[in-house]
Design an enzyme around this catalytic site. Structure first.
Site, PDB file in Angstrom:
ATOM      1  N   GLU A  66       1.827   1.692   9.344  1.00  0.00           N
ATOM      2  CA  GLU A  66       1.518   1.738  10.337  1.00  0.00           C
ATOM      3  C   GLU A  66       1.184   0.051  10.632  1.00  0.00           C
ATOM      4  O   GLU A  66       1.334  -1.037   9.358  1.00  0.00           O
ATOM      5  CB  GLU A  66       0.147   1.804   9.137  1.00  0.00           C
ATOM      6  CG  GLU A  66      -1.650   1.448  10.766  1.00  0.00           C
ATOM      7  CD  GLU A  66      -2.486   2.128   9.448  1.00  0.00           C
ATOM      8  OE1 GLU A  66      -3.012   3.321   8.812  1.00  0.00           O
ATOM      9  OE2 GLU A  66      -3.635   2.207   9.744  1.00  0.00           O
ATOM     10  N   CYS A  98      -0.212  -7.270  12.252  1.00  0.00           N
ATOM     11  CA  CYS A  98      -0.710  -6.924  11.054  1.00  0.00           C
ATOM     12  C   CYS A  98       0.426  -6.307  11.242  1.00  0.00           C
ATOM     13  O   CYS A  98       0.713  -4.933  11.406  1.00  0.00           O
ATOM     14  CB  CYS A  98      -1.966  -7.054  10.763  1.00  0.00           C
ATOM     15  SG  CYS A  98      -2.392  -6.387   8.653  1.00  0.00           S
ATOM     16  N   CYS A 111       1.897   1.313  -1.840  1.00  0.00           N
ATOM     17  CA  CYS A 111       1.555   0.276  -2.593  1.00  0.00           C
ATOM     18  C   CYS A 111       1.752   0.660  -4.034  1.00  0.00           C
ATOM     19  O   CYS A 111       1.257   1.226  -4.580  1.00  0.00           O
ATOM     20  CB  CYS A 111       0.681  -0.821  -2.310  1.00  0.00           C
ATOM     21  SG  CYS A 111       0.427  -1.599  -2.960  1.00  0.00           S
ATOM     22  N   CYS A 158      -5.515  -2.238  -6.350  1.00  0.00           N
ATOM     23  CA  CYS A 158      -6.542  -2.676  -5.803  1.00  0.00           C
ATOM     24  C   CYS A 158      -7.575  -1.741  -5.680  1.00  0.00           C
ATOM     25  O   CYS A 158      -7.753  -0.434  -4.964  1.00  0.00           O
ATOM     26  CB  CYS A 158      -6.916  -3.584  -4.585  1.00  0.00           C
ATOM     27  SG  CYS A 158      -5.650  -5.007  -5.122  1.00  0.00           S
ATOM     28  N   CYS A 189      -8.971  -0.031  -2.436  1.00  0.00           N
ATOM     29  CA  CYS A 189      -7.581  -0.473  -1.289  1.00  0.00           C
ATOM     30  C   CYS A 189      -6.773   1.299  -0.884  1.00  0.00           C
ATOM     31  O   CYS A 189      -6.890   1.997  -1.573  1.00  0.00           O
ATOM     32  CB  CYS A 189      -7.170  -1.307  -1.299  1.00  0.00           C
ATOM     33  SG  CYS A 189      -5.360  -1.850  -0.292  1.00  0.00           S
ATOM     34  N   CYS A 205      -7.627  -1.149   6.654  1.00  0.00           N
ATOM     35  CA  CYS A 205      -6.486  -0.637   6.080  1.00  0.00           C
ATOM     36  C   CYS A 205      -5.992   0.525   5.688  1.00  0.00           C
ATOM     37  O   CYS A 205      -6.775   1.180   4.916  1.00  0.00           O
ATOM     38  CB  CYS A 205      -6.502  -1.871   4.890  1.00  0.00           C
ATOM     39  SG  CYS A 205      -7.550  -3.366   4.754  1.00  0.00           S
TER      40      CYS A 205
HETATM   41  N1  SAH Z   1      -0.817  -6.799  -0.770  1.00  0.00           N
HETATM   42  C1  SAH Z   1      -1.372  -7.934  -0.216  1.00  0.00           C
HETATM   43  C2  SAH Z   1      -1.568  -7.528   1.626  1.00  0.00           C
HETATM   44  C3  SAH Z   1      -2.231  -6.055   1.820  1.00  0.00           C
HETATM   45  S1  SAH Z   1      -3.693  -6.131   1.722  1.00  0.00           S
HETATM   46  C4  SAH Z   1      -2.534  -8.135  -0.813  1.00  0.00           C
HETATM   47  O1  SAH Z   1      -3.240  -7.436  -1.580  1.00  0.00           O
HETATM   48  O2  SAH Z   1      -3.228  -9.584  -0.234  1.00  0.00           O
HETATM   49  C5  SAH Z   1      -4.592  -7.115   3.270  1.00  0.00           C
HETATM   50  C6  SAH Z   1      -5.990  -7.464   2.559  1.00  0.00           C
HETATM   51  O3  SAH Z   1      -6.751  -7.043   2.961  1.00  0.00           O
HETATM   52  C7  SAH Z   1      -5.764  -8.292   1.119  1.00  0.00           C
HETATM   53  O4  SAH Z   1      -7.387  -9.604   1.159  1.00  0.00           O
HETATM   54  C8  SAH Z   1      -6.527  -7.175   0.535  1.00  0.00           C
HETATM   55  O5  SAH Z   1      -7.836  -7.070  -0.900  1.00  0.00           O
HETATM   56  C9  SAH Z   1      -7.748  -6.223   1.567  1.00  0.00           C
HETATM   57  N2  SAH Z   1      -8.224  -4.812   1.779  1.00  0.00           N
HETATM   58  C10 SAH Z   1      -7.833  -4.161   1.042  1.00  0.00           C
HETATM   59  N3  SAH Z   1      -8.533  -3.052   1.606  1.00  0.00           N
HETATM   60  C11 SAH Z   1      -9.716  -3.479   1.978  1.00  0.00           C
HETATM   61  C12 SAH Z   1     -11.109  -3.488   2.170  1.00  0.00           C
HETATM   62  N4  SAH Z   1     -11.335  -1.782   1.950  1.00  0.00           N
HETATM   63  N5  SAH Z   1     -11.458  -3.942   2.801  1.00  0.00           N
HETATM   64  C13 SAH Z   1     -11.672  -5.214   2.534  1.00  0.00           C
HETATM   65  N6  SAH Z   1     -10.278  -5.472   2.734  1.00  0.00           N
HETATM   66  C14 SAH Z   1      -9.402  -4.898   1.738  1.00  0.00           C
END
Ligand code: SAH
Length: 375
Positions: free
Chosen positions: A116, A129, A136, A140, A143, A357
């Site tokens: 995506e 983006c 991944c 987290c 996410c 995301c």
């Molecule tokens: N792996 C990298 C880049 C991808 S995520 C990273 O961790 O930075 C891009 C951003 O979106 C990161 O700051 C991540 O923590 C955030 N993110 C992921 N899921 C999210 C969600 N459900 N709500 C808000 N931010 C989110």
């Protein structure tokens, strides 16, 4: 030297060959630097200027296949076709937001995986983006991209193609690229750096390095290496919490690289590159949105000269994280600003098109029975 350049190109193909056999057999032309392409074609008895022509077709004119490359002899094009891999992404679906023009693209990779990307239209230009991995493995908690783990790393060509196809499909120039889609870019380090060099090459799209942002969950050795690459890109750290204890509850990577260590690496990055950092902070109701959190965040951001990007957490079906009320979000931002910190609230784009995301990809995989069944 010729040999090192060529072996370098082969190395990254081998590194990323997991489950991707056909790409190992042939060289992925679009992932080669201009120098490597010249060496390769000369090695095969072609004239060096053919490499310049081919490079221009791939990276500037964004040709979808060899048949478009009309100033190359037909026999040469046919030879390229049989001898090399020409990676292109197929558009599976485009969704355009009626609210703000944001477009979500679902792409199919040559081996069938689906990823995506998002095109966002801002007054300062178009921003794309991109995903750096299929899935991944960082885990987290909030996410959606990590729920099924890592499928595989994306090749430099596959990262470039997300931008190339979006620019061709939309007919609009892309001026900014953020590596903030699915995946952890520093978990795919060599391909990421190669991608950035190709993307910002003067004979390609020639996007300014200053307009490229790489977002990481905080892989310290990756940050340290990146600071030595002589790239003028922006580094964004996904911070999300101001104490080690809270951070490790949200982000498993914090168990590996602690808060102090990751902030030190970011400080070094800023000192070495002179590039301002961004701290990303997803606001989660009741978890990290207090006045005390804002003050602590200001204390961390100040010495780093960092800009803070606030992202009210996007609800993910499988998780029960909730975004704070508007009033709380506003106060959090004001508290930061009162401490002299530059903060922006990330405007929510494409809310009507599964803008958050990794969610469009997830829904697609669910529809087509390709995993994601725990939703
Ligand atoms: N792996 C990298 C880049 C991808 S995520 C990273 O961790 O930075 C891009 C951003 O979106 C990161 O700051 C991540 O923590 C955030 N993110 C992921 N899921 C999210 C969600 N459900 N709500 C808000 N931010 C989110």
């Amino acid at each position: 030297s010729f040999c090192r350049g060529f072996m370098g190109a082969t190395d990254f193909l081998l590194q990323n060959s997991e489950g991707y056999e056909h790409q190992m057999e042939q060289i992925d032309l679009k992932s080669l630097t201009l120098e490597e392409l010249q060496e390769e074609l000369v090695r095969r008895g072609e004239k060096a200027f053919r490499a310049d022509q081919l490079y221009q077709w791939m990276h500037e004119k964004l040709a979808e296949d060899f048949s478009e490359m009309t100033n190359l002899p037909k026999a040469f094009r046919e030879w390229l076709e049989t001898e090399y891999e020409y990676v292109t992404l197929e558009i599976v679906e485009v969704r355009r937001s009626k609210l703000d023009g944001t477009c979500k693209y679902l792409f199919r990779l040559p081996d069938g995986h689906v990823i995506e990307s998002v095109l966002m239209r801002y007054h300062h230009g178009n921003s794309v983006c991109i995903s750096s991995q299929g899935g991944c493995r960082m885990g987290c908690r909030f996410c959606a991209s990590t729920l099924d783990g890592l499928e595989r790393n994306l090749l430099p060509s596959e990262m470039l193609e997300q931008i190339y196809r979006i620019q061709t499909d939309s007919g609009e120039r892309v001026s900014n690229v953020v590596v903030m889609g699915t995946g952890e870019p520093l978990d795919n380090y060599d391909n990421l750096v190669r991608f950035i060099r190709l993307l910002t090459h003067e004979k390609g799209l020639n996007i300014s390095q200053r307009n490229v942002t790489v977002s990481t969950c905080g892989i310290v050795p990756g940050i340290e290496r990146l600071s030595e690459e002589n790239l003028a890109i922006t580094l964004a750290l996904s911070l999300h919490a101001v104490t080690q204890e809270k951070r490790r509850e949200l982000m498993p990577i914090a168990n590996r690289y602690g808060l102090e260590e990751v902030l030190r690496a970011c400080g070094d990055y800023f000192r070495k590159t002179g590039r301002r950092l961004t701290l990303e902070y997803s606001l989660v109701a009741g978890a990290n949105d207090s006045t005390e959190d804002a003050r602590e965040l200001a204390k961390l951001a100040g010495p780093l000269h960092a800009h803070v990007n606030l992202i009210p957490v996007n609800p993910v079906t499988e998780r029960d994280f909730v975004r704070p009320r508007e009033k709380i979000i506003d106060n959090f931002k004001k508290n930061l600003e009162n401490c002299g910190i530059n903060a922006t609230l990330r405007r929510e784009m494409g809310r009507d098109i599964d803008g958050a995301c990794g969610q469009l990809r997830r829904k697609y995989m669910k529809r087509s029975g390709k995993g994601g069944d725990e939703c």
